[in-house]
Structures are given as structure tokens and as C-alpha cells.
Motif scaffolding. Structure first.
Motif, PDB file in Angstrom:
ATOM      1  N   LEU A  70     -93.473 -34.595  13.359  1.00 26.62           N
ATOM      2  CA  LEU A  70     -94.340 -33.606  13.987  1.00 26.62           C
ATOM      3  C   LEU A  70     -93.434 -32.676  14.792  1.00 26.62           C
ATOM      4  O   LEU A  70     -93.062 -32.974  15.924  1.00 26.62           O
ATOM      5  N   PHE A  71     -93.055 -31.566  14.188  1.00 30.36           N
ATOM      6  CA  PHE A  71     -92.094 -30.670  14.802  1.00 30.36           C
ATOM      7  C   PHE A  71     -92.708 -29.878  15.955  1.00 30.36           C
ATOM      8  O   PHE A  71     -92.076 -29.638  16.970  1.00 30.36           O
ATOM      9  N   ASP A  72     -93.974 -29.468  15.796  1.00 34.97           N
ATOM     10  CA  ASP A  72     -94.668 -28.705  16.831  1.00 34.97           C
ATOM     11  C   ASP A  72     -96.155 -29.019  16.729  1.00 34.97           C
ATOM     12  O   ASP A  72     -96.752 -28.865  15.665  1.00 34.97           O
ATOM     13  N   VAL A  73     -96.744 -29.475  17.841  1.00 34.79           N
ATOM     14  CA  VAL A  73     -98.145 -29.889  17.867  1.00 34.79           C
ATOM     15  C   VAL A  73     -98.852 -29.172  19.014  1.00 34.79           C
ATOM     16  O   VAL A  73     -98.304 -29.072  20.119  1.00 34.79           O
ATOM     17  N   ASP A  74    -100.048 -28.679  18.760  1.00 37.73           N
ATOM     18  CA  ASP A  74    -100.888 -28.113  19.817  1.00 37.73           C
ATOM     19  C   ASP A  74    -102.341 -28.350  19.430  1.00 37.73           C
ATOM     20  O   ASP A  74    -102.811 -27.777  18.448  1.00 37.73           O
ATOM     21  N   VAL A  75    -103.034 -29.206  20.157  1.00 33.55           N
ATOM     22  CA  VAL A  75    -104.430 -29.557  19.887  1.00 33.55           C
ATOM     23  C   VAL A  75    -105.190 -29.455  21.193  1.00 33.55           C
ATOM     24  O   VAL A  75    -104.747 -29.968  22.221  1.00 33.55           O
ATOM     25  N   ASN A  76    -106.372 -28.806  21.146  1.00 36.01           N
ATOM     26  CA  ASN A  76    -107.096 -28.526  22.370  1.00 36.01           C
ATOM     27  C   ASN A  76    -108.609 -28.631  22.161  1.00 36.01           C
ATOM     28  O   ASN A  76    -109.131 -28.146  21.156  1.00 36.01           O
ATOM     29  N   LYS A  77    -109.290 -29.241  23.116  1.00 34.02           N
ATOM     30  CA  LYS A  77    -110.759 -29.209  23.158  1.00 34.02           C
ATOM     31  C   LYS A  77    -111.142 -27.853  23.736  1.00 34.02           C
ATOM     32  O   LYS A  77    -110.844 -27.553  24.885  1.00 34.02           O
ATOM     33  N   VAL A  78    -111.783 -27.008  22.930  1.00 31.36           N
ATOM     34  CA  VAL A  78    -112.097 -25.646  23.361  1.00 31.36           C
ATOM     35  C   VAL A  78    -113.543 -25.482  23.817  1.00 31.36           C
ATOM     36  O   VAL A  78    -113.887 -24.471  24.420  1.00 31.36           O
ATOM     37  N   SER A  79    -114.402 -26.463  23.509  1.00 34.89           N
ATOM     38  CA  SER A  79    -115.787 -26.452  23.992  1.00 34.89           C
ATOM     39  C   SER A  79    -116.314 -27.874  23.953  1.00 34.89           C
ATOM     40  O   SER A  79    -115.605 -28.795  23.550  1.00 34.89           O
ATOM     41  N   ASP A  80    -117.557 -28.071  24.327  1.00 41.57           N
ATOM     42  CA  ASP A  80    -118.151 -29.406  24.323  1.00 41.57           C
ATOM     43  C   ASP A  80    -118.273 -29.992  22.928  1.00 41.57           C
ATOM     44  O   ASP A  80    -118.488 -31.198  22.775  1.00 41.57           O
ATOM     45  N   ASN A  81    -118.156 -29.152  21.901  1.00 44.64           N
ATOM     46  CA  ASN A  81    -118.352 -29.607  20.527  1.00 44.64           C
ATOM     47  C   ASN A  81    -117.213 -29.241  19.572  1.00 44.64           C
ATOM     48  O   ASN A  81    -117.348 -29.437  18.378  1.00 44.64           O
ATOM     49  N   ARG A  82    -116.116 -28.697  20.085  1.00 45.13           N
ATOM     50  CA  ARG A  82    -115.110 -28.162  19.163  1.00 45.13           C
ATOM     51  C   ARG A  82    -113.678 -28.463  19.622  1.00 45.13           C
ATOM     52  O   ARG A  82    -113.335 -28.323  20.793  1.00 45.13           O
ATOM     53  N   ILE A  83    -112.849 -28.843  18.635  1.00 46.67           N
ATOM     54  CA  ILE A  83    -111.416 -29.060  18.797  1.00 46.67           C
ATOM     55  C   ILE A  83    -110.712 -28.062  17.873  1.00 46.67           C
ATOM     56  O   ILE A  83    -111.143 -27.860  16.731  1.00 46.67           O
ATOM     57  N   GLU A  84    -109.630 -27.447  18.355  1.00 46.67           N
ATOM     58  CA  GLU A  84    -108.825 -26.562  17.522  1.00 46.67           C
ATOM     59  C   GLU A  84    -107.355 -26.924  17.696  1.00 46.67           C
ATOM     60  O   GLU A  84    -106.962 -27.422  18.757  1.00 46.67           O
TER      61      GLU A  84
ATOM     62  N   ASP B 248    -121.626 -32.307  15.973  1.00 47.22           N
ATOM     63  CA  ASP B 248    -123.007 -31.944  16.286  1.00 47.22           C
ATOM     64  C   ASP B 248    -123.490 -32.574  17.585  1.00 47.22           C
ATOM     65  O   ASP B 248    -124.579 -32.264  18.045  1.00 47.22           O
ATOM     66  N   ALA B 249    -122.697 -33.428  18.187  1.00 52.59           N
ATOM     67  CA  ALA B 249    -123.024 -34.054  19.470  1.00 52.59           C
ATOM     68  C   ALA B 249    -121.972 -33.621  20.491  1.00 52.59           C
ATOM     69  O   ALA B 249    -120.813 -33.401  20.135  1.00 52.59           O
ATOM     70  N   PRO B 250    -122.369 -33.505  21.759  1.00 57.76           N
ATOM     71  CA  PRO B 250    -121.372 -33.137  22.767  1.00 57.76           C
ATOM     72  C   PRO B 250    -120.349 -34.254  22.970  1.00 57.76           C
ATOM     73  O   PRO B 250    -120.684 -35.434  22.938  1.00 57.76           O
ATOM     74  N   ILE B 251    -119.114 -33.844  23.176  1.00 51.49           N
ATOM     75  CA  ILE B 251    -118.032 -34.789  23.440  1.00 51.49           C
ATOM     76  C   ILE B 251    -118.194 -35.310  24.861  1.00 51.49           C
ATOM     77  O   ILE B 251    -118.237 -34.531  25.810  1.00 51.49           O
ATOM     78  N   LYS B 252    -118.285 -36.625  25.006  1.00 54.08           N
ATOM     79  CA  LYS B 252    -118.448 -37.251  26.319  1.00 54.08           C
ATOM     80  C   LYS B 252    -117.107 -37.423  27.028  1.00 54.08           C
ATOM     81  O   LYS B 252    -116.991 -37.230  28.231  1.00 54.08           O
ATOM     82  N   LYS B 253    -116.092 -37.803  26.267  1.00 51.56           N
ATOM     83  CA  LYS B 253    -114.768 -38.061  26.827  1.00 51.56           C
ATOM     84  C   LYS B 253    -113.726 -37.697  25.787  1.00 51.56           C
ATOM     85  O   LYS B 253    -113.960 -37.832  24.588  1.00 51.56           O
ATOM     86  N   VAL B 254    -112.574 -37.245  26.257  1.00 46.36           N
ATOM     87  CA  VAL B 254    -111.473 -36.921  25.359  1.00 46.36           C
ATOM     88  C   VAL B 254    -110.174 -37.429  25.981  1.00 46.36           C
ATOM     89  O   VAL B 254    -110.033 -37.455  27.201  1.00 46.36           O
TER      90      VAL B 254
END
Length: 186
Positions: A64-78, A106-112
């Protein structure tokens, strides 16, 4: 988790269904060329967890040379993951590519939370370079809704294109289909 083997063998082409016996989770999945749809039916006595693992077992290992993962809303990861595989085509050849992705629930993320190498992190954003392992996990309140549905889009170009691929290829499954096998088109 181990799966109950015969459950998925009788399914139509392009559709996968398995009951994970260790965790008591039923999983359904289907995919198109650049998108996928999954449904998880969790036991209601504990929170459900979905792992976003950026370093899975593969025929040829990769870094994994370069990784960037982010929770951008209650329902979305990018995010994106730049991967390099060494010595696939020869002793001095490397294969390098970037996988961009969007993941919608389709459900809100409770914890990440997440992990980098052997370190577990309480965070909604993972980034790093030259990692041996990384990913995020998301948890859901399965007492409110034991069924969590997921749409994922991929692109080798950009996160924006991954989102576009998701909406083009899995738009018909906007969490209304009774089963993933009923509507994925490519």
C-alpha cells in the motif's frame, strides 16, 4: 468467518449468498464491472460491523504505497489506495495502480475506526504511505435495523468517477430491491 458452504453454490451466476456461521451474519452480494451491491443481515443482539480492508490476500502480494480513506458523511466513505505489486511480469517489473472508491450505506454509521499496520486507531480518516496493512471498519445499530445494504463504486481515474460509476451501474438498487440478484445491471 466460516460460511455454510452449500448456501451459495445454488445461486445464479453473478449473485453470491452465504451464511457466516461464526458471526451469524447472512451476506448477499452482486457486482457489475465497476460497482457492487451487498446486503448484510446481522443478529440484533450486537452491533454489526463491516470491514473496509485495503490489503486482502491475493495471488501476488502488493504494498500500500499511498492510502487515504475518509468518512465524509453519516452514510458514505470515500478514498483511494495506490498499490504496487513487485515481480509480477519479471524480476524487475512492477505493477502500479490506484483504486478510487466510494461506499454508501443505507443505515447511518454508528461508529468508525481503523488500522494502519498493527496499530488500531479510533478515527474516521486513515492516511499513510508505504503501509503493509490498512483499512477502516464501520459499525451499525442493528437493534434499529438488522439489515444494512451497501453500494460501492470503483474507478482507476478518480473518486468522482467512482461515484459516477456507482450511480450509473447500481442506481436501480437504491435500497429498494428485495434482493441484490433482482437488479444489478452493467
Amino acid at each position: 468467518s466460516r460460511g455454510l458452504g452449500d448456501v451459495y453454490k445454488r445461486q445464479p451466476l453473478g449473485y453470491y449468498k452465504v451464511f457466516l456461521t461464526d458471526t451469524q451474519i447472512e451476506v448477499e452480494a452482486t457486482a457489475t464491472e465497476r460497482a457492487s451491491f451487498q446486503r448484510y443481515i446481522f443478529p440484533q443482539d450486537k452491533d454489526g460491523r463491516v470491514m473496509i480492508d485495503l490489503h486482502i490476500q491475493a495471488e501476488y502480494d502488493y504494498k500500500l504505497f499511498d492510502v487515504d480513506v475518509n468518512k465524509v458523511s453519516d452514510n458514505r466513505i470515500e478514498g483511494h489506495c495506490r498499490q504496487i505489486s513487485s515481480r509480477i511480469w519479471g524480476k524487475d517489473a512492477e505493477q502500479e495502480y490506484v483504486v478510487n472508491f466510494v461506499i454508501e450505506f443505507d443505515a447511518p454509521i454508528k461508529k468508525v475506526g481503523g488500522w494502519k499496520n498493527d496499530e488500531i486507531l479510533d478515527t474516521s480518516h486513515i492516511s499513510g504511505e508505504e503501509l503493509s496493512d490498512a483499512g477502516l471498519f464501520v459499525e451499525f445499530d442493528t437493534k434499529k435495523s438488522p439489515i444494512v445494504q451497501v453500494r460501492t463504486g470503483l474507478s482507476y481515474v478518480s473518486i468522482s468517477n467512482a461515484s459516477e460509476n456507482l450511480n450509473k451501474e447500481i442506481s436501480c438498487l437504491l435500497y429498494t430491491s428485495p434482493s441484490p440478484r433482482d437488479g444489478a445491471t452493467s
